[in-house]
Scaffold this motif. Structure first.
Motif, PDB file in Angstrom:
ATOM      1  N   LYS A  20      43.374  -4.909  79.133  1.00  0.00           N
ATOM      2  CA  LYS A  20      43.908  -6.502  78.446  1.00  0.00           C
ATOM      3  C   LYS A  20      44.409  -5.891  76.745  1.00  0.00           C
ATOM      4  CE  LYS A  20      41.630 -10.342  78.416  1.00  0.00           C
ATOM      5  NZ  LYS A  20      40.827 -11.269  78.345  1.00  0.00           N
ATOM      6  N   GLU A  21      43.578  -5.093  76.358  1.00  0.00           N
ATOM      7  CA  GLU A  21      44.030  -4.883  74.810  1.00  0.00           C
ATOM      8  C   GLU A  21      45.381  -4.038  74.806  1.00  0.00           C
ATOM      9  OE1 GLU A  21      44.568  -4.686  71.021  1.00  0.00           O
ATOM     10  OE2 GLU A  21      43.122  -6.051  72.136  1.00  0.00           O
ATOM     11  N   ALA A  22      45.558  -3.288  75.835  1.00  0.00           N
ATOM     12  CA  ALA A  22      46.676  -2.479  75.922  1.00  0.00           C
ATOM     13  C   ALA A  22      47.969  -3.150  76.408  1.00  0.00           C
ATOM     14  CB  ALA A  22      46.630  -1.352  77.007  1.00  0.00           C
ATOM     15  N   ARG A  23      47.687  -4.289  77.000  1.00  0.00           N
ATOM     16  CA  ARG A  23      48.801  -5.067  77.270  1.00  0.00           C
ATOM     17  C   ARG A  23      49.238  -5.834  76.165  1.00  0.00           C
ATOM     18  NH1 ARG A  23      46.062  -5.994  82.262  1.00  0.00           N
ATOM     19  NH2 ARG A  23      46.966  -4.426  84.125  1.00  0.00           N
ATOM     20  N   ARG A  24      48.315  -6.353  75.407  1.00  0.00           N
ATOM     21  CA  ARG A  24      48.515  -7.421  74.452  1.00  0.00           C
ATOM     22  C   ARG A  24      49.175  -6.448  73.071  1.00  0.00           C
ATOM     23  NH1 ARG A  24      45.946  -8.699  69.543  1.00  0.00           N
ATOM     24  NH2 ARG A  24      45.968 -10.809  69.294  1.00  0.00           N
ATOM     25  N   ARG A  25      48.967  -5.255  73.099  1.00  0.00           N
ATOM     26  CA  ARG A  25      49.232  -4.149  72.277  1.00  0.00           C
ATOM     27  C   ARG A  25      50.734  -4.035  72.692  1.00  0.00           C
ATOM     28  NH1 ARG A  25      48.313  -3.856  67.645  1.00  0.00           N
ATOM     29  NH2 ARG A  25      50.492  -4.183  67.653  1.00  0.00           N
ATOM     30  N   GLN A  26      51.198  -3.728  73.972  1.00  0.00           N
ATOM     31  CA  GLN A  26      52.449  -3.699  74.261  1.00  0.00           C
ATOM     32  C   GLN A  26      53.389  -4.837  73.932  1.00  0.00           C
ATOM     33  OE1 GLN A  26      51.124  -2.313  78.479  1.00  0.00           O
ATOM     34  NE2 GLN A  26      53.212  -1.836  78.429  1.00  0.00           N
ATOM     35  N   LEU A  27      52.886  -5.897  74.188  1.00  0.00           N
ATOM     36  CA  LEU A  27      53.530  -7.079  73.901  1.00  0.00           C
ATOM     37  C   LEU A  27      53.854  -7.323  72.482  1.00  0.00           C
ATOM     38  CD1 LEU A  27      51.937  -9.463  76.315  1.00  0.00           C
ATOM     39  CD2 LEU A  27      54.114  -8.775  76.540  1.00  0.00           C
ATOM     40  N   LEU A  28      52.764  -7.056  71.546  1.00  0.00           N
ATOM     41  CA  LEU A  28      53.052  -7.288  70.168  1.00  0.00           C
ATOM     42  C   LEU A  28      54.074  -6.311  69.584  1.00  0.00           C
ATOM     43  CD1 LEU A  28      49.282  -8.023  68.925  1.00  0.00           C
ATOM     44  CD2 LEU A  28      51.183  -9.512  68.815  1.00  0.00           C
ATOM     45  N   ASP A  29      53.853  -5.026  70.122  1.00  0.00           N
ATOM     46  CA  ASP A  29      54.828  -3.931  69.521  1.00  0.00           C
ATOM     47  C   ASP A  29      56.324  -4.221  69.987  1.00  0.00           C
ATOM     48  OD1 ASP A  29      52.817  -2.667  68.656  1.00  0.00           O
ATOM     49  OD2 ASP A  29      52.590  -1.262  70.245  1.00  0.00           O
ATOM     50  N   ALA A  30      56.459  -4.983  70.934  1.00  0.00           N
ATOM     51  CA  ALA A  30      57.695  -5.174  71.706  1.00  0.00           C
ATOM     52  C   ALA A  30      58.525  -6.436  70.955  1.00  0.00           C
ATOM     53  CB  ALA A  30      57.686  -5.707  73.121  1.00  0.00           C
ATOM     54  N   ALA A  31      57.532  -7.458  70.337  1.00  0.00           N
ATOM     55  CA  ALA A  31      57.868  -8.595  69.857  1.00  0.00           C
ATOM     56  C   ALA A  31      58.611  -7.955  68.370  1.00  0.00           C
ATOM     57  CB  ALA A  31      56.901  -9.361  69.778  1.00  0.00           C
ATOM     58  N   LEU A  32      57.778  -7.102  67.802  1.00  0.00           N
ATOM     59  CA  LEU A  32      58.140  -6.668  66.539  1.00  0.00           C
ATOM     60  C   LEU A  32      59.353  -5.937  66.519  1.00  0.00           C
ATOM     61  CD1 LEU A  32      57.420  -6.079  63.428  1.00  0.00           C
ATOM     62  CD2 LEU A  32      56.094  -4.277  64.289  1.00  0.00           C
ATOM     63  N   GLU A  33      59.472  -4.966  67.597  1.00  0.00           N
ATOM     64  CA  GLU A  33      60.699  -4.208  67.594  1.00  0.00           C
ATOM     65  C   GLU A  33      61.877  -5.070  67.675  1.00  0.00           C
ATOM     66  OE1 GLU A  33      60.323  -1.395  70.900  1.00  0.00           O
ATOM     67  OE2 GLU A  33      58.455  -0.557  70.072  1.00  0.00           O
ATOM     68  N   LEU A  34      61.824  -6.171  68.449  1.00  0.00           N
ATOM     69  CA  LEU A  34      62.819  -6.987  68.970  1.00  0.00           C
ATOM     70  C   LEU A  34      63.239  -7.859  67.388  1.00  0.00           C
ATOM     71  CD1 LEU A  34      61.982  -8.174  72.228  1.00  0.00           C
ATOM     72  CD2 LEU A  34      64.201  -6.998  71.519  1.00  0.00           C
ATOM     73  N   TYR A  35      62.300  -8.283  66.796  1.00  0.00           N
ATOM     74  CA  TYR A  35      62.190  -8.895  65.448  1.00  0.00           C
ATOM     75  C   TYR A  35      62.925  -8.272  64.495  1.00  0.00           C
ATOM     76  CZ  TYR A  35      60.982 -12.423  61.921  1.00  0.00           C
ATOM     77  OH  TYR A  35      60.896 -13.244  61.089  1.00  0.00           O
ATOM     78  N   ARG A  36      62.661  -7.040  64.363  1.00  0.00           N
ATOM     79  CA  ARG A  36      63.014  -6.176  63.283  1.00  0.00           C
ATOM     80  C   ARG A  36      64.577  -6.237  63.359  1.00  0.00           C
ATOM     81  NH1 ARG A  36      60.017  -2.983  60.568  1.00  0.00           N
ATOM     82  NH2 ARG A  36      57.805  -2.258  61.167  1.00  0.00           N
ATOM     83  N   GLY A  37      65.197  -6.168  64.524  1.00  0.00           N
ATOM     84  CA  GLY A  37      66.765  -6.114  64.712  1.00  0.00           C
ATOM     85  C   GLY A  37      67.297  -7.493  64.881  1.00  0.00           C
ATOM     86  N   THR A  38      66.640  -8.632  64.913  1.00  0.00           N
ATOM     87  CA  THR A  38      67.630  -9.848  64.978  1.00  0.00           C
ATOM     88  C   THR A  38      66.760 -10.805  64.375  1.00  0.00           C
ATOM     89  OG1 THR A  38      68.284 -11.356  66.727  1.00  0.00           O
ATOM     90  CG2 THR A  38      66.264 -10.261  67.291  1.00  0.00           C
ATOM     91  N   SER A  39      66.865 -12.228  64.828  1.00  0.00           N
ATOM     92  CA  SER A  39      66.243 -13.304  64.165  1.00  0.00           C
ATOM     93  C   SER A  39      64.936 -13.764  65.267  1.00  0.00           C
ATOM     94  CB  SER A  39      67.134 -14.334  63.741  1.00  0.00           C
ATOM     95  OG  SER A  39      67.569 -15.152  65.136  1.00  0.00           O
TER      96      SER A  39
END
Length: 224
Positions: A20-39
């Motif tokens: 569960k923690e690994a999936r949560r980590r994946q989602l947060l990392d993915a959201a941050l990567e996307l947010y860095r390059g857009t709005s």
């Protein structure tokens, strides 16, 4: 004595929690990567799932709304920033000047654009459409962090009265929100500025203006 069956059950639960923690980590990392390059508005939950290589439905199991996802991301970014700043403030025992404190706090925001952009949306977006439990947990942690950091600021700046360290950080938050909104130009405004050099004085250098604003605030408190 714990039976073998009980040990197996405990091990399975531990693995499930790790998963569960690994999936949560994946989602947060993915959201941050996307947010860095857009709005924020351009990031979709489906995009987050795809970047994390998880099913779209999995995102909603962990974060029922987009606001919940980005509030969790803000929490992570914010409390990591507090931890770094507290470590800096706790080094040594000498007293600081207001100008030194202003430079330190403003400097700690350099390279933290995702954090400052999320802070600018906290009250108007991220604290909407989320559960009471999530917001309460965030506020409790925030109060603790403000108390610790505020006490360290008061130790460094002898002209501050008890409790003014926390108030200082409330002013920091207000300045970050306002200056970030002024500094972030929309594509249309950026195009206008590029075509009209005489409008350049309207541009805001986030780090410089934050340093000067905090210096002025602390200078006023010191000379009252």
């Amino acid at each position: 004595m714990v039976s073998n069956n009980a040990r197996r059950v405990m091990a399975q639960r531990a693995r499930k929690e790790e998963d569960k923690e690994a999936r949560r980590r994946q989602l947060l990392d993915a959201a941050l990567e996307l947010y860095r390059g857009t709005s924020y508005d351009e990031v979709k939950m489906a995009d987050v799932a795809e970047r994390a290589q998880l099913a779209k439905g999995t995102v909603f199991l962990y974060f029922p709304t987009k606001e919940a996802l980005f509030l969790a991301l803000l929490e992570e970014q914010l409390f990591a920033w507090f931890a770094r700043l507290e470590a800096t403030l706790a080094r040594g025992e000498e007293r600081w000047t207001g100008a030194q404190m202003a430079r330190t706090v403003a400097g700690s925001m350099e390279g933290e654009e995702p954090l400052t952009r999320l802070l600018a949306r906290l009250q108007t977006v991220l604290e909407q459409n989320v559960t009471v439990e999530q917001v309460r947990g965030f506020k409790e942690r925030l109060l603790e962090a403000l108390g610790r950091a505020g006490a360290l600021v008061e130790q460094r700046l002898p002209f501050l009265k008890p409790g003014e360290g926390v108030r200082f950080f409330l002013h920091v938050h207000a300045l970050v929100v306002g200056l970030r909104q002024l500094a972030d130009l929309t594509p249309v405004v950026r195009q206008v500025h590029e075509a009209a050099p005489h409008l350049h004085p309207l541009r805001v250098d986030f780090s410089r203006e934050l340093t000067e604003a905090l210096s002025g605030l602390l200078r006023g408190l010191e000379t009252r």
